[in-house]
Motif scaffolding. Sequence first.
Motif, PDB file in Angstrom:
ATOM      1  N   MET A 165      24.630  34.153 -55.272  1.00 55.67           N
ATOM      2  CA  MET A 165      24.808  35.534 -54.583  1.00 55.67           C
ATOM      3  C   MET A 165      26.516  35.822 -54.225  1.00 55.67           C
ATOM      4  N   LYS A 166      26.924  36.424 -55.033  1.00 53.37           N
ATOM      5  CA  LYS A 166      28.340  36.741 -54.469  1.00 53.37           C
ATOM      6  C   LYS A 166      29.071  37.352 -53.028  1.00 53.37           C
ATOM      7  N   LEU A 167      27.950  37.524 -52.516  1.00 55.93           N
ATOM      8  CA  LEU A 167      28.220  38.112 -51.517  1.00 55.93           C
ATOM      9  C   LEU A 167      27.834  37.345 -50.618  1.00 55.93           C
ATOM     10  N   LYS A 168      26.864  36.244 -50.930  1.00 54.55           N
ATOM     11  CA  LYS A 168      26.550  35.296 -49.482  1.00 54.55           C
ATOM     12  C   LYS A 168      27.882  34.401 -48.556  1.00 54.55           C
ATOM     13  N   PRO A 169      27.362  34.474 -47.396  1.00 53.80           N
ATOM     14  CA  PRO A 169      28.726  34.162 -46.728  1.00 53.80           C
ATOM     15  C   PRO A 169      28.627  31.735 -47.057  1.00 53.80           C
ATOM     16  N   ASN A 170      29.746  32.109 -46.760  1.00 54.16           N
ATOM     17  CA  ASN A 170      30.738  31.185 -46.949  1.00 54.16           C
ATOM     18  C   ASN A 170      30.692  30.536 -45.809  1.00 54.16           C
ATOM     19  N   ILE A 171      30.861  29.537 -45.195  1.00 58.87           N
ATOM     20  CA  ILE A 171      31.626  28.282 -44.487  1.00 58.87           C
ATOM     21  C   ILE A 171      33.273  28.367 -44.059  1.00 58.87           C
ATOM     22  N   ALA A 176      29.425  42.926 -39.578  1.00 56.53           N
ATOM     23  CA  ALA A 176      28.511  42.045 -40.903  1.00 56.53           C
ATOM     24  C   ALA A 176      27.794  42.936 -41.462  1.00 56.53           C
ATOM     25  N   PRO A 177      28.083  42.680 -42.470  1.00 59.76           N
ATOM     26  CA  PRO A 177      26.425  42.963 -43.863  1.00 59.76           C
ATOM     27  C   PRO A 177      24.984  42.488 -43.213  1.00 59.76           C
ATOM     28  N   SER A 178      24.356  43.905 -42.764  1.00 59.85           N
ATOM     29  CA  SER A 178      22.660  42.875 -42.596  1.00 59.85           C
ATOM     30  C   SER A 178      22.370  42.201 -43.892  1.00 59.85           C
ATOM     31  N   ASN A 179      22.656  42.975 -45.162  1.00 56.73           N
ATOM     32  CA  ASN A 179      21.896  42.130 -46.727  1.00 56.73           C
ATOM     33  C   ASN A 179      23.247  41.849 -47.095  1.00 56.73           C
ATOM     34  N   GLY A 185      15.322  38.456 -45.082  1.00 59.84           N
ATOM     35  CA  GLY A 185      15.525  40.301 -45.601  1.00 59.84           C
ATOM     36  C   GLY A 185      16.867  40.397 -45.357  1.00 59.84           C
ATOM     37  N   LYS A 186      18.077  39.259 -45.388  1.00 59.01           N
ATOM     38  CA  LYS A 186      19.379  38.927 -45.650  1.00 59.01           C
ATOM     39  C   LYS A 186      19.598  38.843 -47.155  1.00 59.01           C
ATOM     40  N   TYR A 187      18.848  38.189 -47.442  1.00 63.54           N
ATOM     41  CA  TYR A 187      19.485  37.790 -48.787  1.00 63.54           C
ATOM     42  C   TYR A 187      18.400  38.099 -50.065  1.00 63.54           C
ATOM     43  N   SER A 188      17.168  39.233 -49.688  1.00 62.08           N
ATOM     44  CA  SER A 188      16.548  39.452 -50.810  1.00 62.08           C
ATOM     45  C   SER A 188      16.568  41.175 -50.559  1.00 62.08           C
ATOM     46  N   LEU A 189      15.463  42.443 -51.111  1.00 60.90           N
ATOM     47  CA  LEU A 189      15.026  43.493 -50.638  1.00 60.90           C
ATOM     48  C   LEU A 189      13.840  43.581 -50.203  1.00 60.90           C
ATOM     49  N   ALA A 190      14.213  43.895 -49.598  1.00 61.01           N
ATOM     50  CA  ALA A 190      11.622  44.644 -49.364  1.00 61.01           C
ATOM     51  C   ALA A 190      11.807  46.244 -49.037  1.00 61.01           C
TER      52      ALA A 190
END
Length: 485
Positions: free
Chosen positions: A116-122, A137-140, A366-371
């Motif tokens: 994932m390109k937008l996945k948060p990184n510490i 902060a984005p919700s998804n 819900g943050k890392y997939s769509l539904a």
Amino acid sequence: MFSLIIAVLRILKLSGFEAGGFVQLFGVLDEMEEMDIDVIQRVQATYVSHNEKFELKKQKYKGQQYSQLYFFRLTLTRKFLNPRVQERWPSYPVTNILGLEEGKVCVVIGTLYKQMKLKPNILDEYSKERSVVGLVAPSNFTDADDYLILEDESGRVKLVGDCVTPSVYVTGVVVAVCGQAGKDGEFHVDEILEPGLAPQPAIPEKKSDGDKYVALVSGLMCGGSDTNPLQVQLLVDHLTGHLGEVQEQSLSAQIVHIVIAGDSVQLQAQALHGQPLSSKEQHKLIEPVKELDLVLTQLASAMPVDIMPGAKDPANFSLPQQPLHKCLFPGATTYSTFVAATNPHQFELDGVMVLGTSGQNIDDLGKYSLADDPLDLMERTLRWRQIAPTAPDTLGCYPFHDRDPFLIEQTSPHIYFCGNQDKFSTRLLRDKSIFTGSKGEAVRLVCIPRFAETGTAVLVSLKTLECQCLTLSTSLLEIQSPDDM
């Protein structure tokens, strides 16, 4: 209290006490004793806890990492997938990633990793350019450029094909894929096979004609600035049978168990920064817990109560969350009907299997997939046989070295709930194509709304799995100011 008043009046009458207006009260007492008052008895249900696999009593942390957890997840889920693979693709060989041959159709079983390109990184927290990061902060975190990688003990390969939908899957899901390796080193997928729901025992037939209900509530938020204590008390009075007429009290008498699914208190945030607290601040800190103990004591005096920890409760952060310590509830723990449970929580009521969480697993999905609905996410976890697939990637969990407690191994639940959601929703899952059995299995999915925001609890029938809302409001009791009238 009412019974105590009646007893005192009876003693005074027998002693010949006739002062003041007690003569009239004695007359009322005589009329009441002549009346045939029916007492509504609360029905009972057999309770069996299945939280052993979520408990950390025998676990000892010795510096182990999460590789063993993923290994157990892949090994056990492969046992569930192998029979389905032989049934779906009997003529195709099952191989590992290292044994792939270009142009040869085969089946591979492995664990998905979602790039994932937008996945948060510490590391972004220490970036020199962190000042340009958006304030909201984005919700998804999904993106159109996300892609899936399949891993097993031998290697990893990128998955491509029209049936590969990265927006549906998350890291940690174990699947079987049928296809062939291409010249570019990618695996061209023709079909994806999921483990499917586990077999489910039939609901035992009830001997009595009456129904029984389990009450589900979450997000009480006792002590919160926006919480209405009167609304919580109305819920307690209704469940314990002290509210309403005979019809409402008869329904309350059919409630055999109540589960409080997390976020039961709201502690003062400014008092939780690790700094020494003054006596006044300590008093403010424990007031919400005292208020919750009062609520639990009233409930436990009338019916069995299970309380689960949530994300905002004074419990460990990582899953599975351990039971809230009993020292927090000196009043409720005096009753044998009070149970401090784990999160996730699994138990049986008269043979009906119930499984649920306080919502962290579904919120993280819900943050890392769509539904379109949280119910879709809940259904996916059942089809994947994994109630917390994103743990430990993006959802904190304990590094188990001997099991994966989030795996649904033996049986699917009859009732599957998720707490602390924005609104109430429910669905009866009865799709034979995703059940591994063929006996007409069904699962009642329930999203429990936050009670502090909606005033809604949920009642589920143990006989029919039908679901209904119990909504309480104090709007008619609120006193309006002259300016509003």
